[in-house]
Design a protein around this motif. Structure first.
Motif, PDB file in Angstrom:
ATOM      1  N   ASN A 234      21.073   9.938  11.204  1.00 42.55           N
ATOM      2  CA  ASN A 234      21.542   8.816  10.583  1.00 42.55           C
ATOM      3  C   ASN A 234      22.606   8.059  10.820  1.00 42.55           C
ATOM      4  OD1 ASN A 234      22.672   7.037   8.406  1.00 42.55           O
ATOM      5  ND2 ASN A 234      21.062   7.651   6.896  1.00 42.55           N
ATOM      6  N   SER A 235      22.508   7.015  11.667  1.00 43.98           N
ATOM      7  CA  SER A 235      23.627   6.371  12.510  1.00 43.98           C
ATOM      8  C   SER A 235      24.828   5.880  11.596  1.00 43.98           C
ATOM      9  CB  SER A 235      23.340   5.039  13.206  1.00 43.98           C
ATOM     10  OG  SER A 235      22.414   5.352  14.146  1.00 43.98           O
ATOM     11  N   ALA A 236      24.428   5.461  10.129  1.00 40.79           N
ATOM     12  CA  ALA A 236      25.449   5.026   9.351  1.00 40.79           C
ATOM     13  C   ALA A 236      26.330   6.288   9.007  1.00 40.79           C
ATOM     14  CB  ALA A 236      24.920   4.475   8.082  1.00 40.79           C
ATOM     15  N   VAL A 237      25.748   7.350   8.634  1.00 40.17           N
ATOM     16  CA  VAL A 237      26.475   8.510   8.054  1.00 40.17           C
ATOM     17  C   VAL A 237      27.488   9.040   9.201  1.00 40.17           C
ATOM     18  CG1 VAL A 237      26.541  11.006   7.614  1.00 40.17           C
ATOM     19  CG2 VAL A 237      24.743   9.344   6.294  1.00 40.17           C
ATOM     20  N   CYS A 238      27.000   8.949  10.808  1.00 41.28           N
ATOM     21  CA  CYS A 238      27.678   9.351  11.877  1.00 41.28           C
ATOM     22  C   CYS A 238      28.811   8.249  11.890  1.00 41.28           C
ATOM     23  CB  CYS A 238      26.844   9.436  12.849  1.00 41.28           C
ATOM     24  SG  CYS A 238      25.671  10.603  13.165  1.00 41.28           S
ATOM     25  N   ASP A 239      28.791   6.906  11.687  1.00 38.53           N
ATOM     26  CA  ASP A 239      29.552   6.131  11.909  1.00 38.53           C
ATOM     27  C   ASP A 239      30.877   6.292  10.914  1.00 38.53           C
ATOM     28  OD1 ASP A 239      28.504   4.937  13.826  1.00 38.53           O
ATOM     29  OD2 ASP A 239      27.578   3.358  12.707  1.00 38.53           O
ATOM     30  N   VAL A 240      30.316   6.940   9.664  1.00 43.48           N
ATOM     31  CA  VAL A 240      31.406   6.842   8.677  1.00 43.48           C
ATOM     32  C   VAL A 240      32.467   8.163   8.685  1.00 43.48           C
ATOM     33  CG1 VAL A 240      31.656   7.706   6.205  1.00 43.48           C
ATOM     34  CG2 VAL A 240      30.331   5.665   6.776  1.00 43.48           C
ATOM     35  N   LEU A 241      31.514   9.400   9.471  1.00 49.16           N
ATOM     36  CA  LEU A 241      32.222  10.457   9.442  1.00 49.16           C
ATOM     37  C   LEU A 241      32.927  10.746  10.848  1.00 49.16           C
ATOM     38  CD1 LEU A 241      29.617  12.958   8.013  1.00 49.16           C
ATOM     39  CD2 LEU A 241      31.713  12.246   7.239  1.00 49.16           C
ATOM     40  N   ARG A 242      32.720   9.709  11.919  1.00 48.84           N
ATOM     41  CA  ARG A 242      33.276   9.761  13.137  1.00 48.84           C
ATOM     42  C   ARG A 242      34.748   8.820  12.784  1.00 48.84           C
ATOM     43  NH1 ARG A 242      29.135   7.843  15.923  1.00 48.84           N
ATOM     44  NH2 ARG A 242      28.534   9.797  16.850  1.00 48.84           N
ATOM     45  N   SER A 243      35.373   9.564  12.509  1.00 50.50           N
ATOM     46  CA  SER A 243      36.841   8.641  12.172  1.00 50.50           C
ATOM     47  C   SER A 243      37.880   9.117  13.348  1.00 50.50           C
ATOM     48  CB  SER A 243      37.580   9.203  10.859  1.00 50.50           C
ATOM     49  OG  SER A 243      38.871   9.078  10.734  1.00 50.50           O
ATOM     50  N   PRO A 244      38.842   8.196  13.812  1.00 50.77           N
ATOM     51  CA  PRO A 244      39.640   8.456  14.808  1.00 50.77           C
ATOM     52  C   PRO A 244      40.824   9.283  14.234  1.00 50.77           C
ATOM     53  CG  PRO A 244      39.930   6.228  13.984  1.00 50.77           C
ATOM     54  CD  PRO A 244      38.639   6.696  13.432  1.00 50.77           C
ATOM     55  N   TYR A 245      40.933   9.566  13.243  1.00 47.44           N
ATOM     56  CA  TYR A 245      41.998  10.269  12.497  1.00 47.44           C
ATOM     57  C   TYR A 245      41.557  11.688  12.235  1.00 47.44           C
ATOM     58  CZ  TYR A 245      43.115   5.601  11.515  1.00 47.44           C
ATOM     59  OH  TYR A 245      43.597   4.078  11.543  1.00 47.44           O
ATOM     60  N   ASP A 246      40.072  11.885  12.653  1.00 43.78           N
ATOM     61  CA  ASP A 246      39.795  13.297  12.280  1.00 43.78           C
ATOM     62  C   ASP A 246      39.421  13.830  13.516  1.00 43.78           C
ATOM     63  OD1 ASP A 246      38.654  15.668  11.411  1.00 43.78           O
ATOM     64  OD2 ASP A 246      37.009  14.510  10.293  1.00 43.78           O
ATOM     65  N   PRO A 247      40.020  14.677  14.111  1.00 41.90           N
ATOM     66  CA  PRO A 247      39.438  15.401  15.390  1.00 41.90           C
ATOM     67  C   PRO A 247      38.499  16.381  15.105  1.00 41.90           C
ATOM     68  CG  PRO A 247      41.934  16.524  14.749  1.00 41.90           C
ATOM     69  CD  PRO A 247      41.553  15.283  13.819  1.00 41.90           C
ATOM     70  N   GLY A 248      38.063  16.984  14.018  1.00 40.57           N
ATOM     71  CA  GLY A 248      37.204  17.717  13.721  1.00 40.57           C
ATOM     72  C   GLY A 248      35.979  17.236  13.218  1.00 40.57           C
ATOM     73  N   ALA A 249      35.885  15.710  13.472  1.00 38.73           N
ATOM     74  CA  ALA A 249      34.696  15.154  12.815  1.00 38.73           C
ATOM     75  C   ALA A 249      33.228  15.659  13.122  1.00 38.73           C
ATOM     76  CB  ALA A 249      34.709  13.460  13.521  1.00 38.73           C
ATOM     77  N   SER A 250      32.979  16.037  14.242  1.00 35.61           N
ATOM     78  CA  SER A 250      31.672  16.704  14.745  1.00 35.61           C
ATOM     79  C   SER A 250      31.413  17.712  13.582  1.00 35.61           C
ATOM     80  CB  SER A 250      31.537  17.189  16.055  1.00 35.61           C
ATOM     81  OG  SER A 250      32.541  18.267  16.106  1.00 35.61           O
ATOM     82  N   PHE A 251      32.216  18.620  12.984  1.00 37.38           N
ATOM     83  CA  PHE A 251      31.921  19.674  11.989  1.00 37.38           C
ATOM     84  C   PHE A 251      31.231  18.856  10.752  1.00 37.38           C
ATOM     85  CE2 PHE A 251      32.938  21.576   7.997  1.00 37.38           C
ATOM     86  CZ  PHE A 251      32.451  23.013   8.398  1.00 37.38           C
ATOM     87  N   GLY A 252      31.738  17.923  10.336  1.00 38.88           N
ATOM     88  CA  GLY A 252      30.967  17.145   8.953  1.00 38.88           C
ATOM     89  C   GLY A 252      29.604  16.282   9.607  1.00 38.88           C
ATOM     90  N   MET A 253      29.847  15.832  10.698  1.00 39.86           N
ATOM     91  CA  MET A 253      28.540  15.134  11.055  1.00 39.86           C
ATOM     92  C   MET A 253      27.375  16.121  11.682  1.00 39.86           C
ATOM     93  SD  MET A 253      29.440  12.120  13.651  1.00 39.86           S
ATOM     94  CE  MET A 253      30.460  12.846  14.986  1.00 39.86           C
ATOM     95  N   PHE A 254      27.576  17.088  12.138  1.00 39.93           N
ATOM     96  CA  PHE A 254      26.388  18.113  12.656  1.00 39.93           C
ATOM     97  C   PHE A 254      26.342  19.310  12.068  1.00 39.93           C
ATOM     98  CE2 PHE A 254      27.781  15.502  16.591  1.00 39.93           C
ATOM     99  CZ  PHE A 254      26.912  14.691  16.363  1.00 39.93           C
ATOM    100  N   ARG A 255      27.495  20.340  12.076  1.00 34.08           N
ATOM    101  CA  ARG A 255      27.454  21.642  11.698  1.00 34.08           C
ATOM    102  C   ARG A 255      27.222  21.757   9.825  1.00 34.08           C
ATOM    103  NH1 ARG A 255      29.034  25.355  15.662  1.00 34.08           N
ATOM    104  NH2 ARG A 255      30.150  26.860  14.322  1.00 34.08           N
ATOM    105  N   ALA A 256      28.030  21.077   9.268  1.00 37.53           N
ATOM    106  CA  ALA A 256      27.988  21.174   8.177  1.00 37.53           C
ATOM    107  C   ALA A 256      26.719  20.712   7.442  1.00 37.53           C
ATOM    108  CB  ALA A 256      29.114  20.344   7.129  1.00 37.53           C
ATOM    109  N   MET A 257      26.149  19.577   8.083  1.00 31.31           N
ATOM    110  CA  MET A 257      24.884  18.971   7.465  1.00 31.31           C
ATOM    111  C   MET A 257      23.592  19.890   7.760  1.00 31.31           C
ATOM    112  SD  MET A 257      25.190  16.138   6.363  1.00 31.31           S
ATOM    113  CE  MET A 257      26.372  14.587   6.391  1.00 31.31           C
ATOM    114  N   THR A 258      23.903  20.974   8.805  1.00 30.52           N
ATOM    115  CA  THR A 258      22.784  21.977   8.918  1.00 30.52           C
ATOM    116  C   THR A 258      22.877  22.990   7.743  1.00 30.52           C
ATOM    117  OG1 THR A 258      23.194  21.741  11.325  1.00 30.52           O
ATOM    118  CG2 THR A 258      22.178  23.484  10.663  1.00 30.52           C
ATOM    119  N   ALA A 259      23.899  23.372   7.497  1.00 31.79           N
ATOM    120  CA  ALA A 259      23.968  24.330   6.242  1.00 31.79           C
ATOM    121  C   ALA A 259      23.408  23.416   4.994  1.00 31.79           C
ATOM    122  CB  ALA A 259      25.447  24.596   5.788  1.00 31.79           C
ATOM    123  N   VAL A 260      23.860  22.223   4.711  1.00 27.57           N
ATOM    124  CA  VAL A 260      23.381  21.379   3.916  1.00 27.57           C
ATOM    125  C   VAL A 260      21.761  21.328   3.581  1.00 27.57           C
ATOM    126  CG1 VAL A 260      23.279  19.030   2.414  1.00 27.57           C
ATOM    127  CG2 VAL A 260      25.269  19.960   3.210  1.00 27.57           C
TER     128      VAL A 260
END
Length: 385
Positions: A234-260
């Motif tokens: 989902n590109s919209a979700v990725c755009d929201v979570l890909r924050s320049p202020y969050d160096p660990g953004a990929s955790f929310g975009m990818f890894r956490a989504m897998t557990a969910v």
């Protein structure tokens, strides 16, 4: 004997037969257990897209870079810049605490013998190959989605045909067109694929959506697993979570989504609707397993339903683990028979560790039985090899 138990016995026997033919002959005499790398990767290059149909050549992905970042190549697909292309100039991005070094010609499969030689050095007999590019949405138009997925699957079929029985793979599907997706599943099955890649979110749909039921029905019929690899479609979700202020953004975009998505699967009707289908949640570690099982149990029991003692075994859920996971704790919830391990070969992510399997096999805090299950018995049952 239950239907699920009969099926588990069947795929175990099939796996044993396949191993005798392709892998174990050179190991049985020495008493060694064959080793399966449950999460290895291929890195797409321009050669990948040589497999695109001639009529679809206008949809061929091409490398492009911004003027401000001339060395940061990305794939231009369907008139949009997509994921970064992992070309040779990547050493500065590698983690310093783990070994992620791989030969360029091996990770890009330009020299298949180089890959096989490196597998020998790592003590790996079989690798299950996953994609790199499709971690996010690749195309918006149906015809582009179909063409790009078809080319990728043909590329992997070619790799499989040259791998001396040591490669299996997870196919990518154009889920914007279910009929085309089903056709590509059948082709993939006939050419060495053992799993269907699903992202935790596919466009505006999650995995329990009835839209995907034809995919699950066919996967069950073909005896292919569902490999839910870390990703986000989902590109919209990725755009929201890909924050320049969050160096660990990929955790929310990818890894956490897998557990969910595992939790969504457990509390949905999917385990009962498709009682023979196996599900794997790949490259997100296994540390979340107890949490997801606990949360699913609360919701199950709140609705008056009986939750199984081990939902991973009952619901045919497999999870890749890492060496820094608390495996003693995890086994208490997931069990010994539902854990896998992968090297994430070719990548340099939080899960990447080229020596992961050799490190696991050298551990003295785990039983030999558990180690052998993680590297051999469990992946054979999950991937039906």
């Amino acid at each position: 004997m239950s239907r699920s138990l009969k099926f588990a016995l069947l795929i175990t026997l099939r796996g044993f037969s396949w191993y005798i033919r392709h892998v174990t002959k050179s190991f049985l005499g020495r008493g060694q257990v064959p080793v399966i790398d449950s999460d290895a990767h291929v890195v797409e290059t321009e050669r990948t897209w040589e497999f695109i149909d001639g009529n679809d050549i206008r949809f061929k992905p091409v490398l492009a870079s911004a003027r401000s970042e001339p060395n940061n190549y990305r794939w231009l697909v369907d008139d949009k810049l997509r994921r970064r292309a992992m070309l040779s100039d990547i050493d500065h991005l590698r983690p310093v605490d783990r070994n992620t070094q791989t030969p360029e010609d091996a990770r890009e499969m330009s020299d298949i013998q180089s890959r096989l030689n490196h597998m020998d050095q790592l003590g790996i007999d079989v690798q299950v190959l996953h994609n790199t590019l499709f971690i996010e949405q690749v195309a918006d138009r149906i015809e582009v989605d179909v063409a790009v997925c078809k080319a990728w699957n043909r590329w992997l079929a070619d790799i499989w045909s040259k791998g001396n029985g040591r490669f299996r793979w997870s196919c990518v599907l154009p889920l914007t067109s279910i009929n085309d997706a089903l056709d590509q599943m059948r082709f993939a099955k006939d050419n060495g694929a053992v799993a269907v890649c699903m992202r935790p979110i596919e466009s505006t749909r999650t995995l329990p959506d009835i839209y995907f039921y034809p995919i699950y029905e066919e996967a069950e019929r073909l005896n292919m697993a569902i490999a839910v690899h870390i990703a986000n479609g989902n590109s919209a979700v990725c755009d929201v979570l890909r924050s320049p202020y969050d160096p660990g953004a990929s955790f929310g975009m990818f890894r956490a989504m897998t557990a969910v998505s595992c939790h969504s699967y457990m509390v949905s009707e999917l385990p009962q609707k498709f009682p023979l289908l196996r599900w794997g949640f790949i490259e997100a570690s296994a540390q979340w397993g107890p949490w997801v099982a606990h949360e699913a149990r609360r919701r199950y029991e709140a609705s008056g339903k009986v939750f199984p003692d081990n939902p991973f075994a009952e619901f045919r859920v497999y999870v890749t683990c890492q060496n820094d996971d608390d495996l003693d704790y995890i086994v208490g919830y997931v069990g010994e028979d539902n854990l896998l391990i992968g090297t994430d070969y070719g990548h340099f992510d939080p899960s990447s560790e080229i020596d992961a399997i050799s490190i696991l096999k050298s551990r003295t805090d785990l039983s030999t039985s558990l180690i052998n299950k993680i590297v051999d018995f469990n992946p054979r049952n999950f991937y039906a090899i």
